[in-house]
Design a protein around this motif. Sequence first.
Motif, short mmCIF file in Angstrom:
data_model
loop_
_atom_site.label_atom_id
_atom_site.label_comp_id
_atom_site.label_asym_id
_atom_site.label_seq_id
_atom_site.Cartn_x
_atom_site.Cartn_y
_atom_site.Cartn_z
N LYS A 145 -5.20 2.16 -4.25
CA LYS A 145 -6.17 2.03 -3.21
C LYS A 145 -7.12 3.03 -3.38
O LYS A 145 -6.87 4.19 -3.70
CB LYS A 145 -5.55 1.77 -1.94
CG LYS A 145 -4.69 0.32 -1.73
CD LYS A 145 -5.29 -0.51 -1.22
CE LYS A 145 -4.43 -1.57 -0.64
NZ LYS A 145 -4.50 -2.25 0.61
N LYS B 152 -0.82 1.72 5.24
CA LYS B 152 -1.85 1.53 6.54
C LYS B 152 -2.96 2.55 6.10
O LYS B 152 -2.89 3.43 5.79
CB LYS B 152 -1.45 1.57 7.74
CG LYS B 152 -2.05 0.84 8.99
CD LYS B 152 -1.26 1.15 10.27
CE LYS B 152 -1.69 2.35 10.71
NZ LYS B 152 -1.21 2.38 12.48
N GLU B 153 -4.34 1.88 6.43
CA GLU B 153 -5.66 2.84 6.32
C GLU B 153 -5.27 3.93 7.44
O GLU B 153 -5.27 3.70 8.32
CB GLU B 153 -6.74 2.07 6.41
CG GLU B 153 -7.86 3.05 6.33
CD GLU B 153 -9.04 1.76 6.30
OE1 GLU B 153 -9.45 1.30 5.43
OE2 GLU B 153 -9.97 1.98 7.08
N GLU B 154 -5.21 5.30 7.12
CA GLU B 154 -5.42 6.32 7.77
C GLU B 154 -6.61 7.02 7.81
O GLU B 154 -7.04 7.25 6.70
CB GLU B 154 -4.17 7.29 7.65
CG GLU B 154 -2.78 6.88 7.89
CD GLU B 154 -2.61 7.02 9.15
OE1 GLU B 154 -1.22 6.39 9.48
OE2 GLU B 154 -3.15 7.46 10.08
N ARG C 163 -15.33 -2.98 8.10
CA ARG C 163 -15.15 -1.87 7.24
C ARG C 163 -16.07 -0.92 6.56
O ARG C 163 -16.39 -0.05 6.42
CB ARG C 163 -13.92 -1.99 6.34
CG ARG C 163 -13.39 -0.74 5.88
CD ARG C 163 -12.48 -1.06 4.34
NE ARG C 163 -12.35 -0.24 3.65
CZ ARG C 163 -13.26 0.34 2.69
NH1 ARG C 163 -14.44 -0.59 2.29
NH2 ARG C 163 -13.10 1.27 1.85
N TRP D 240 -0.01 11.20 0.12
CA TRP D 240 -1.01 11.56 1.08
C TRP D 240 -0.89 13.06 1.16
O TRP D 240 -1.73 13.54 1.98
CB TRP D 240 -0.42 10.91 2.64
CG TRP D 240 0.92 10.81 2.69
CD1 TRP D 240 1.83 10.22 2.63
CD2 TRP D 240 1.58 12.26 3.61
NE1 TRP D 240 3.43 10.82 2.87
CE2 TRP D 240 3.15 11.87 3.52
CE3 TRP D 240 1.31 13.46 4.00
CZ2 TRP D 240 3.88 12.85 3.80
CZ3 TRP D 240 2.03 14.26 4.56
CH2 TRP D 240 3.39 14.02 4.50
N ILE E 133 -10.36 9.34 4.69
CA ILE E 133 -9.47 7.83 4.62
C ILE E 133 -8.33 7.86 3.63
O ILE E 133 -8.78 7.95 2.43
CB ILE E 133 -10.60 6.90 4.67
CG1 ILE E 133 -11.58 6.84 5.70
CG2 ILE E 133 -9.64 5.67 5.15
CD1 ILE E 133 -12.68 5.79 5.84
N TYR E 134 -7.29 7.51 3.84
CA TYR E 134 -6.10 7.52 3.17
C TYR E 134 -5.53 6.18 3.36
O TYR E 134 -5.23 5.73 4.23
CB TYR E 134 -5.15 8.52 2.90
CG TYR E 134 -4.46 8.70 1.66
CD1 TYR E 134 -2.88 8.20 1.47
CD2 TYR E 134 -4.99 9.27 0.64
CE1 TYR E 134 -2.27 8.30 0.27
CE2 TYR E 134 -4.16 9.50 -0.37
CZ TYR E 134 -2.86 9.06 -0.65
OH TYR E 134 -2.16 8.96 -1.81
N ARG E 135 -5.33 5.51 2.16
CA ARG E 135 -4.66 3.80 2.24
C ARG E 135 -3.60 3.75 1.81
O ARG E 135 -3.31 2.45 1.69
CB ARG E 135 -6.07 3.01 1.71
CG ARG E 135 -7.22 3.02 2.40
CD ARG E 135 -8.50 2.33 1.77
NE ARG E 135 -9.81 2.64 2.28
CZ ARG E 135 -10.45 3.49 2.23
NH1 ARG E 135 -10.16 4.52 1.20
NH2 ARG E 135 -11.64 3.47 2.55
N GLU E 136 -3.01 4.51 1.07
CA GLU E 136 -1.46 4.26 0.33
C GLU E 136 -0.62 5.10 1.17
O GLU E 136 -0.70 5.88 1.79
CB GLU E 136 -1.72 4.64 -1.00
CG GLU E 136 -2.49 4.07 -1.59
CD GLU E 136 -2.96 4.56 -3.13
OE1 GLU E 136 -2.88 3.54 -4.19
OE2 GLU E 136 -2.80 5.71 -3.51
N THR F 204 2.06 -1.08 0.29
CA THR F 204 0.69 -0.67 0.61
C THR F 204 0.99 0.07 2.10
O THR F 204 1.57 -0.55 2.87
CB THR F 204 0.07 -2.04 0.86
OG1 THR F 204 0.66 -2.77 1.64
CG2 THR F 204 -0.17 -2.69 -0.62
#
Lengths: 260, 187
Positions: B105, B37-39, A128, B132, B125-128, B35
């Motif tokens: 996150k 997924k990482e977008e 990452r 969003w 990048i968005y992780r929550e 949580t």
Amino acid sequence: MPEEGKSHRAIRPAKPTGRVLRGWHRWLGLLAAGPALIIATTGILLNHGPGLRLDQRTVAAGWLFDWYGLSPREPMRAFRLDPEGIRPGDWVVEWGGQALYRGKSAGSPGRTVAAGRLGSEIVVAGERALVLLDADGELIEELHPSLLPGGRLLRCGERDGLFVCETEDGIYHFPQWSAAETTHGNAVRWFDSPSEPPGAVREEAELAYRGEGLPLSRVMLDLHSGRIFGTAGVILYDLAAGFFLALVGTGLFLALKKRK
Amino acid sequence: MMRRHAQPPGKGLGARLLFLNLALLALSGPAGAATGKEEVYEAPASFVSNAFGGKTPPAQTVALAGELAARTAKIMGHPYRSSRIRYWKAGSRTAWVLEEIGKTKPITVGIVVDQGRIASMKVLIYRESIGWEVRRPAFTGQFQGAALNGARLTRTVNGIHGATLSSDALRKLGALALLLHGAATAN
């Protein structure tokens, strides 16, 4: 046989009787009892949360961490920074994509391929990000892999004080951490592959990853709302609330009926 | 008239309801944090390249130390997560890839600053799983043209209901990018 002089009459359903309602009342009470007990107890405790210092108190049980998903499924990957690797400070651990060093979080490299010392800095190379730490484990910089050259990272090392990495597309080094340049793989001190962390290192990493534990207030709130059991728990609590309302209704009806 | 006595529910419906409760409890899943997924909406390298018309200049770094670190902490409300920040510069334009935690996150944001004003901002990048909506151009477009006044932006950025923390994170990063642009171009 009907009595003489009397005709057959249709059998009609009986009106609800006290006996029926008492039966309902009993079952509703049973159904609502469990959740009501939890809600009432946690409600009282939460009402006095500041006095009980629920925010400052923590719960640190392994099964609870697992339940909350605070234990990554992936195994720990530990990297020796120095050849001896005897003291805990000589290891970087990656767990669930988090780097951990000397009891602290040290960036989010993702699944880590390699980690090692580069002069006074520590490099943690993951899928990452490429994480740079100072000697105390403080984050200097975190580079997204798209900012790095080449394809998938295979291994990393050091030569003449410069970070060298081998990817699917070739070997690169990073003068002054600016643009990567292609290079050869001669005389590179490649960093060690990951291994199983020693006991003390593992314990320190677990503590660093999970922190001091879950705040008691958080656990209480989740118990109070049913969320500790996930979506099904929330539905269950909603049902219990409905039963409790019906319990109140039947109880009031029975009380009024008795007064008459 | 014969009356059929009504039966209490105990042996029928009540038992079925109890079974339903127990079944729900048995099927209950772990609490877990919600949580997401990482977008990845755009890779940072692609954002930087696009900021300079496809010709990415050499990367430079600015160290967060002394007064710059203090002003950064004032904008962010805490010390920035790293002590060195990478940027790209060509002429009066700089591009930054910065991160700040929304709810739990980090959100990775790309910001282009030109002549002391935000030229563009994009959530990379968005992780929550919530908040969003801040990635929408309708929100990030509010930052265009904003400059820095002290520790605040000169433009009012309206937050998004239900994405307060994410909105705040982007406001802070916008102000930070302007501060760092000033430091980078002063050198």
